[in-house]
Design an enzyme around this catalytic site. Sequence first.
Site, PDB file in Angstrom:
ATOM      1  N   GLU A  68      -2.567   1.663  -2.241  1.00  0.00           N
ATOM      2  CA  GLU A  68      -1.233   2.295  -2.262  1.00  0.00           C
ATOM      3  C   GLU A  68      -0.136   1.258  -2.048  1.00  0.00           C
ATOM      4  O   GLU A  68       0.969   1.386  -2.576  1.00  0.00           O
ATOM      5  CB  GLU A  68      -1.185   3.440  -1.233  1.00  0.00           C
ATOM      6  CG  GLU A  68      -1.970   4.647  -1.746  1.00  0.00           C
ATOM      7  CD  GLU A  68      -2.456   5.600  -0.680  1.00  0.00           C
ATOM      8  OE1 GLU A  68      -2.097   5.442   0.492  1.00  0.00           O
ATOM      9  OE2 GLU A  68      -3.228   6.516  -1.034  1.00  0.00           O
ATOM     10  N   GLY A  83      -9.548   8.097   3.944  1.00  0.00           N
ATOM     11  CA  GLY A  83      -8.123   8.403   4.050  1.00  0.00           C
ATOM     12  C   GLY A  83      -7.914   9.834   4.509  1.00  0.00           C
ATOM     13  O   GLY A  83      -8.053  10.155   5.690  1.00  0.00           O
ATOM     14  N   GLY A  84      -7.631  10.704   3.556  1.00  0.00           N
ATOM     15  CA  GLY A  84      -7.277  12.095   3.843  1.00  0.00           C
ATOM     16  C   GLY A  84      -8.176  12.775   4.870  1.00  0.00           C
ATOM     17  O   GLY A  84      -7.680  13.392   5.831  1.00  0.00           O
ATOM     18  N   SER A  93     -12.060   9.072  -1.567  1.00  0.00           N
ATOM     19  CA  SER A  93     -12.536  10.453  -1.552  1.00  0.00           C
ATOM     20  C   SER A  93     -13.857  10.650  -0.811  1.00  0.00           C
ATOM     21  O   SER A  93     -14.692  11.461  -1.221  1.00  0.00           O
ATOM     22  CB  SER A  93     -12.619  10.996  -2.991  1.00  0.00           C
ATOM     23  OG  SER A  93     -11.336  10.955  -3.596  1.00  0.00           O
ATOM     24  N   GLU A 119     -12.232  -0.112  -2.880  1.00  0.00           N
ATOM     25  CA  GLU A 119     -11.611   1.195  -3.089  1.00  0.00           C
ATOM     26  C   GLU A 119     -11.094   1.284  -4.520  1.00  0.00           C
ATOM     27  O   GLU A 119      -9.990   0.819  -4.817  1.00  0.00           O
ATOM     28  CB  GLU A 119     -10.443   1.373  -2.117  1.00  0.00           C
ATOM     29  CG  GLU A 119     -10.852   1.321  -0.662  1.00  0.00           C
ATOM     30  CD  GLU A 119      -9.869   2.098   0.209  1.00  0.00           C
ATOM     31  OE1 GLU A 119     -10.313   3.026   0.884  1.00  0.00           O
ATOM     32  OE2 GLU A 119      -8.674   1.788   0.203  1.00  0.00           O
ATOM     33  N   GLY A 139      -7.683   9.217  -2.888  1.00  0.00           N
ATOM     34  CA  GLY A 139      -6.826  10.392  -2.772  1.00  0.00           C
ATOM     35  C   GLY A 139      -6.910  11.358  -3.938  1.00  0.00           C
ATOM     36  O   GLY A 139      -6.051  12.219  -4.103  1.00  0.00           O
ATOM     37  N   HIS A 173      -4.058  -2.589   0.648  1.00  0.00           N
ATOM     38  CA  HIS A 173      -4.504  -1.233   0.310  1.00  0.00           C
ATOM     39  C   HIS A 173      -3.943  -0.861  -1.066  1.00  0.00           C
ATOM     40  O   HIS A 173      -2.829  -1.252  -1.423  1.00  0.00           O
ATOM     41  CB  HIS A 173      -4.016  -0.240   1.372  1.00  0.00           C
ATOM     42  CG  HIS A 173      -4.558   1.134   1.157  1.00  0.00           C
ATOM     43  ND1 HIS A 173      -3.960   2.025   0.286  1.00  0.00           N
ATOM     44  CD2 HIS A 173      -5.655   1.755   1.658  1.00  0.00           C
ATOM     45  CE1 HIS A 173      -4.683   3.139   0.280  1.00  0.00           C
ATOM     46  NE2 HIS A 173      -5.707   3.001   1.096  1.00  0.00           N
ATOM     47  N   ASN A 223      -8.057   5.793   7.767  1.00  0.00           N
ATOM     48  CA  ASN A 223      -6.674   5.414   7.458  1.00  0.00           C
ATOM     49  C   ASN A 223      -5.822   6.685   7.433  1.00  0.00           C
ATOM     50  O   ASN A 223      -5.942   7.492   6.510  1.00  0.00           O
ATOM     51  CB  ASN A 223      -6.686   4.710   6.083  1.00  0.00           C
ATOM     52  CG  ASN A 223      -5.303   4.466   5.527  1.00  0.00           C
ATOM     53  OD1 ASN A 223      -4.303   4.567   6.244  1.00  0.00           O
ATOM     54  ND2 ASN A 223      -5.238   4.143   4.239  1.00  0.00           N
ATOM     55  N   TRP A 224      -4.980   6.842   8.440  1.00  0.00           N
ATOM     56  CA  TRP A 224      -4.180   8.069   8.548  1.00  0.00           C
ATOM     57  C   TRP A 224      -2.973   8.056   7.614  1.00  0.00           C
ATOM     58  O   TRP A 224      -2.198   9.024   7.585  1.00  0.00           O
ATOM     59  CB  TRP A 224      -3.726   8.277  10.000  1.00  0.00           C
ATOM     60  CG  TRP A 224      -4.853   8.511  10.968  1.00  0.00           C
ATOM     61  CD1 TRP A 224      -6.179   8.646  10.649  1.00  0.00           C
ATOM     62  CD2 TRP A 224      -4.777   8.632  12.391  1.00  0.00           C
ATOM     63  NE1 TRP A 224      -6.919   8.840  11.796  1.00  0.00           N
ATOM     64  CE2 TRP A 224      -6.086   8.841  12.877  1.00  0.00           C
ATOM     65  CE3 TRP A 224      -3.729   8.581  13.312  1.00  0.00           C
ATOM     66  CZ2 TRP A 224      -6.373   9.002  14.243  1.00  0.00           C
ATOM     67  CZ3 TRP A 224      -4.018   8.742  14.671  1.00  0.00           C
ATOM     68  CH2 TRP A 224      -5.323   8.951  15.121  1.00  0.00           C
ATOM     69  N   LYS A 225      -2.768   6.973   6.908  1.00  0.00           N
ATOM     70  CA  LYS A 225      -1.660   6.855   5.937  1.00  0.00           C
ATOM     71  C   LYS A 225      -0.359   7.368   6.556  1.00  0.00           C
ATOM     72  O   LYS A 225      -0.066   7.088   7.708  1.00  0.00           O
ATOM     73  CB  LYS A 225      -2.009   7.600   4.642  1.00  0.00           C
ATOM     74  CG  LYS A 225      -3.369   7.215   4.079  1.00  0.00           C
ATOM     75  CD  LYS A 225      -3.548   7.636   2.649  1.00  0.00           C
ATOM     76  CE  LYS A 225      -4.971   7.333   2.187  1.00  0.00           C
ATOM     77  NZ  LYS A 225      -5.137   7.449   0.770  1.00  0.00           N
TER      78      LYS A 225
HETATM   79  P1  PGA Z   1      -9.001   8.932   0.481  1.00  0.00           P
HETATM   80  O1  PGA Z   1      -8.289   7.512   0.768  1.00  0.00           O
HETATM   81  O2  PGA Z   1     -10.200   9.016   1.400  1.00  0.00           O
HETATM   82  O3  PGA Z   1      -7.948   9.949   0.828  1.00  0.00           O
HETATM   83  O4  PGA Z   1      -9.382   8.938  -0.946  1.00  0.00           O
HETATM   84  C1  PGA Z   1      -9.028   6.363   1.031  1.00  0.00           C
HETATM   85  C2  PGA Z   1      -8.114   5.276   1.501  1.00  0.00           C
HETATM   86  O5  PGA Z   1      -6.930   5.313   1.177  1.00  0.00           O
HETATM   87  O6  PGA Z   1      -8.528   4.357   2.206  1.00  0.00           O
END
Ligand code: PGA
Length: 249
Positions: free
Chosen positions: A99, A232-233, A211, A169, A175, A97, A10-12
């Site tokens: 977020e 994510g990151g 993470s 998650e 994150g 998600h 997930n490139w957010k």
């Molecule tokens: P993260 O995010 O790997 O940066 O913790 C995971 C996600 O948002 O799917």
Amino acid sequence: MKDKKYLFGNWKMYLDFDKSLALANSLVDISKNLSQNINMVVFPSALALRAVAQTLQSSSISVGSQNAHWIEEGGYTGEVSAAMCKAVGAEYVLAGHSERRHLFHETNHEVRQRVDGILSVGLTPVICVGETEHEKQENKTEEVIETQIRSAFHNIVWPEGKELIIAYEPVWAVGTGLACDPLEAERVHEIIKKQVVSLTNVTPVILYGGSVKAENILGYMNNPSIDGVLVGGASANLESWSAIAKALE
Ligand code: PGA
């Protein structure tokens, strides 16, 4: 040994159009050495979806959208529909998600509508669930997740043959660098699997997210109920994403 491993990135809102395209171009090379049992999917921003999908067309990597509205078209300023995502090459869409739920206050009901909209155009939703730190401290993990799942599947008839993907998650792990203990993740995955089977009669694919990086991915993947990861990151950077893919082989 798992038949199929899921590696979702997930490139957010980390990468603009040019950076998304540059990463997609590098991924074409990576895909050449990717073992066949890895299902890699990346989720760029809506702006870059079409270009990334076109770039990855010649590879084994698929593309998904980070979100989608359930109505096909209309006066919904700022929104993008599931049909629009499909039209530019997305095959998957994230729904709920953390977020979206916590920064944009999306409710369980809206997540359900998204799941419905995504399925109605033939795409595959990736339904994200997870408890906050406060809910975990209050021992409410199971309760929160069961409510999120029950609501996401409310009055949904799962299309025959459609893969059913859930991402667990924990909000406190997304994150933050504070990855969930793999055995705790496995415990929650087992609970999710049981509930989803009892609601839909379909065995779900369940990904862990929060993470994940090359150093800890195997700790998750070595558990029977963890089919893959949603990263994510570390997915928005060529070096860390390649390291993750390599660790999985
Ligand atoms: P993260 O995010 O790997 O940066 O913790 C995971 C996600 O948002 O799917």
